[in-house]
Design a protein around this motif. Structure first.
Motif, mmCIF file in Angstrom:
data_model
loop_
_atom_site.group_PDB
_atom_site.id
_atom_site.type_symbol
_atom_site.label_atom_id
_atom_site.label_comp_id
_atom_site.label_asym_id
_atom_site.label_seq_id
_atom_site.Cartn_x
_atom_site.Cartn_y
_atom_site.Cartn_z
ATOM 1 N N ASP A 179 0.984 -1.280 -0.102
ATOM 2 C CA ASP A 179 0.060 -0.174 -0.007
ATOM 3 C C ASP A 179 0.907 1.235 -0.136
ATOM 4 N N PRO A 180 1.147 1.958 -1.004
ATOM 5 C CA PRO A 180 1.732 3.177 -1.242
ATOM 6 C C PRO A 180 1.481 4.239 -0.295
ATOM 7 N N HIS A 181 0.150 4.262 0.017
ATOM 8 C CA HIS A 181 -0.627 5.298 0.814
ATOM 9 C C HIS A 181 0.211 5.291 2.103
ATOM 10 N N VAL A 182 0.528 4.243 2.669
ATOM 11 C CA VAL A 182 1.195 4.162 3.859
ATOM 12 C C VAL A 182 2.530 5.380 4.008
ATOM 13 N N ILE A 183 2.970 5.093 2.913
ATOM 14 C CA ILE A 183 4.387 5.900 2.740
ATOM 15 C C ILE A 183 4.027 7.324 2.695
ATOM 16 N N THR A 184 3.130 7.708 1.834
ATOM 17 C CA THR A 184 2.763 9.377 1.580
ATOM 18 C C THR A 184 2.133 9.710 2.703
ATOM 19 N N MET A 186 2.826 9.000 5.776
ATOM 20 C CA MET A 186 3.874 8.932 6.834
ATOM 21 C C MET A 186 4.545 10.515 6.986
ATOM 22 N N ILE A 187 4.803 10.786 5.618
ATOM 23 C CA ILE A 187 5.755 12.135 5.481
ATOM 24 C C ILE A 187 4.858 13.382 5.156
ATOM 25 N N GLN A 188 4.959 14.333 6.034
ATOM 26 C CA GLN A 188 4.134 15.480 5.765
ATOM 27 C C GLN A 188 5.235 16.444 5.857
ATOM 28 N N VAL A 189 4.706 17.715 4.955
ATOM 29 C CA VAL A 189 5.679 18.838 5.143
ATOM 30 C C VAL A 189 5.185 19.978 6.247
ATOM 31 N N ASP A 190 6.268 20.314 7.015
ATOM 32 C CA ASP A 190 5.744 21.376 8.098
ATOM 33 C C ASP A 190 5.971 22.647 7.645
ATOM 34 N N PRO A 191 5.254 23.637 6.908
ATOM 35 C CA PRO A 191 5.747 24.815 5.930
ATOM 36 C C PRO A 191 5.971 25.767 7.276
ATOM 37 N N GLU A 192 5.531 25.697 8.413
ATOM 38 C CA GLU A 192 5.985 26.694 9.341
ATOM 39 C C GLU A 192 7.419 26.556 10.117
ATOM 40 N N ASN A 193 7.746 25.243 10.258
ATOM 41 C CA ASN A 193 9.056 24.995 10.522
ATOM 42 C C ASN A 193 10.172 24.658 9.199
ATOM 43 N N LEU A 194 9.609 24.863 8.199
ATOM 44 C CA LEU A 194 10.226 24.114 7.036
ATOM 45 C C LEU A 194 10.922 22.822 7.530
ATOM 46 N N THR A 199 5.494 10.384 10.751
ATOM 47 C CA THR A 199 4.591 9.624 11.812
ATOM 48 C C THR A 199 4.743 8.309 11.264
ATOM 49 N N TYR A 200 5.336 7.589 12.292
ATOM 50 C CA TYR A 200 5.417 5.943 11.938
ATOM 51 C C TYR A 200 4.113 5.302 12.355
ATOM 52 N N PRO A 201 3.594 4.398 11.672
ATOM 53 C CA PRO A 201 2.366 3.800 12.023
ATOM 54 C C PRO A 201 2.400 3.062 13.456
ATOM 55 N N ASP A 202 3.663 3.026 14.078
ATOM 56 C CA ASP A 202 3.556 2.500 15.608
ATOM 57 C C ASP A 202 3.127 3.827 16.452
ATOM 58 N N GLY A 203 3.163 4.983 15.839
ATOM 59 C CA GLY A 203 2.685 5.903 17.019
ATOM 60 C C GLY A 203 3.884 6.962 17.076
ATOM 61 N N PHE A 204 5.166 6.893 16.669
ATOM 62 C CA PHE A 204 6.254 7.537 16.850
ATOM 63 C C PHE A 204 6.297 8.665 15.872
ATOM 64 N N GLN A 205 6.626 9.813 16.499
ATOM 65 C CA GLN A 205 6.501 11.029 15.431
ATOM 66 C C GLN A 205 7.942 11.633 15.639
ATOM 67 N N MET A 270 6.799 0.262 10.654
ATOM 68 C CA MET A 270 6.020 1.071 9.604
ATOM 69 C C MET A 270 4.780 0.211 9.300
ATOM 70 N N THR A 271 4.522 -0.792 10.164
ATOM 71 C CA THR A 271 2.967 -1.359 10.227
ATOM 72 C C THR A 271 2.280 -1.093 11.284
ATOM 73 N N GLY A 272 3.000 -1.018 12.476
ATOM 74 C CA GLY A 272 2.162 -0.899 14.104
ATOM 75 C C GLY A 272 1.790 -2.132 14.296
ATOM 76 N N HIS A 273 2.329 -3.244 13.798
ATOM 77 C CA HIS A 273 2.118 -4.563 14.149
ATOM 78 C C HIS A 273 3.480 -5.539 14.710
ATOM 79 N N SER A 274 3.188 -6.531 15.434
ATOM 80 C CA SER A 274 4.383 -7.431 15.833
ATOM 81 C C SER A 274 4.567 -8.169 14.683
ATOM 82 N N PHE A 275 5.904 -8.773 14.618
ATOM 83 C CA PHE A 275 6.228 -9.673 13.590
ATOM 84 C C PHE A 275 6.691 -11.314 14.278
ATOM 85 N N HIS A 276 6.434 -12.045 13.640
ATOM 86 C CA HIS A 276 6.947 -13.281 14.110
ATOM 87 C C HIS A 276 7.983 -14.033 13.248
#
Length: 397
Positions: A179-184, A186-194, A199-205, A270-276
């Motif tokens: 799913d390419p939308h996961v990548i798009t 995840m990454i946002q441009v903050d125009p105020e701070n340039l 934001t990773y799917p596991d919650g880390f920003q 990048m998925t927010g899920h555990s792996f086995h």
């Protein structure tokens, strides 16, 4: 007889004129060829000489400001500070990156980088100039590249560069293929701070500073597909530093991610899920999964669209790399073959029947390998589960 003589004489005269014309043309062709050869030779010689002058001049002008401890020579740390400095641009940025890359070439030692070194014809100087040329090209391309191209991120554009971060690119490619939308997203441009906010799917920003020109010049991922993978490289390094507990001891981000890492850890982030993980044959890593059990888990994983990542510690199979991470993109029960993707996005044609001896036909990094051979080549496979895995991450500046 006189008539014959006149005819013969006329013919001889015309033949003579033709011969003169032919000789003149041949001489012109030869002369033109010599001129062309000389011009070509000069053209081939001039650019390296001009580049060398540009490279040496860029270092000479900036030497004293880069030489932080004023010991008369440039160290790796001093050059890296120049690379990270936003005010170092153009030829100076490319020169600093070329020197840094040469410092870290395997099996290569540089002479002390004094002013005298750059003024002399040291044998290693042409190699630095060649690197300088590549760095200039990367800066030019990077400054023009958007974050994402119009068609978004693609698997072909998700390509590992000179950094040893296959662990990151392999996991990213697996996520992208699903799913390419996961990548798009995840990454946002903050125009105020340039800055870029990742934001990773596991919650880390984390907030990521834009690349300096020197950082663009270094050999990270390509950016024909946009800068997004470069941003992810830097964000993962910043994330690792932030979570290390010792952020004040941070190394340059290229060193943080450029010497390997954990593919499974990236996939979980990048998925927010555990792996086995399943052991395919690593000694002292638990029982090796049987062929039947391996077939069952991949047959279940593919229709459920679960991410799968794998890796090789050592191999002699042509076309495959040791100490390298890969993504598993599919499984065909009819042929009992897995579809595997190499983040080098390489092409390889075996010299003989496909298999362990000759390797596997690889197009844009993708190849098929029989399950029995996969278990003999690869060391382990990690497969996504439904169990959430999150992290308490704050936005870091």
């Amino acid at each position: 007889m006189r008539e014959r003589g006149r005819v013969f004489g006329s013919a001889a005269h015309e033949l003579g004129l033709s011969a003169l014309v032919l000789f003149s043309n041949v001489r012109k062709v030869i002369t033109f060829g010599l001129v062309l050869w000389v011009a070509t030779a000069l053209a081939q010689q001039s650019p390296p000489n001009l580049l060398q002058l540009r490279f040496v001049e860029a270092v000479r002008v900036n030497f004293d400001s880069w030489d932080g401890n004023h010991d008369g020579q440039l160290s790796d740390d001093e050059v890296m500070k120049a690379i990270e400095n936003r005010e170092v641009i153009g030829d100076a940025a490319a020169a600093s990156a070329a020197i840094r890359a040469q410092y870290h070439r395997k099996g290569h030692e540089l002479s002390p980088l004094t002013k005298a070194y750059f003024d002399a014809e040291d044998p290693s100087l042409p190699s630095l100039v060649a690197g300088f040329k590549s760095c200039l090209s990367r800066i030019s391309g990077g400054l023009k590249a958007p974050l994402f191209q119009a068609d978004g991120p693609t698997l072909q554009g998700c390509k590992q560069g000179a950094l040893g971060d296959c662990f990151l690119v392999a996991a990213t490619g697996a996520v992208l293929a699903r799913d390419p939308h996961v990548i798009t997203n995840m990454i946002q441009v903050d125009p105020e701070n340039l800055e870029y906010r990742v934001t990773y799917p596991d919650g880390f920003q984390i907030n990521v500073q834009p690349y300096t020109q020197g950082e663009l010049a270094l050999g990270g991922a390509g950016y024909r597909d946009g800068l997004w993978l470069r941003v992810l490289e830097k964000s993962w390094a910043d994330r690792r530093i932030a979570l290390s507990g010792h952020p004040d001891e941070a190394k340059p981000f290229v060193d943080v991610i450029g010497r390997g890492g954990n593919t499974r850890m990236v996939a979980e982030a990048m998925t927010g899920h555990s792996f086995h993980g399943y052991n395919l044959g690593i000694p002292k890593r638990g029982e090796r999964i049987s062929l039947d059990d391996l077939r069952d888990v991949v047959k279940e994983a593919v229709p459920a669209k679960r991410i799968m990542v794998t890796g090789i510690t050592s191999t002699t199979v042509p076309g495959l790399s040791s100490r390298h991470a890969y993504a598993v993109l599919g499984f065909d029960p009819a042929t009992d073959e897995l579809t595997v993707w190499n983040p080098h996005v390489n092409r390889f044609t075996p010299k003989g029947p496909e298999g362990l001896t000759n390797g596997y036909l690889t197009v844009k990094g993708t190849f098929q390998v029989r399950l029995t051979e996969f278990r003999d080549i690869f060391n382990s496979i990690a497969i996504e589960t439904d169990k959430p895995k999150t992290i308490n991450g704050a936005i870091k500046g």
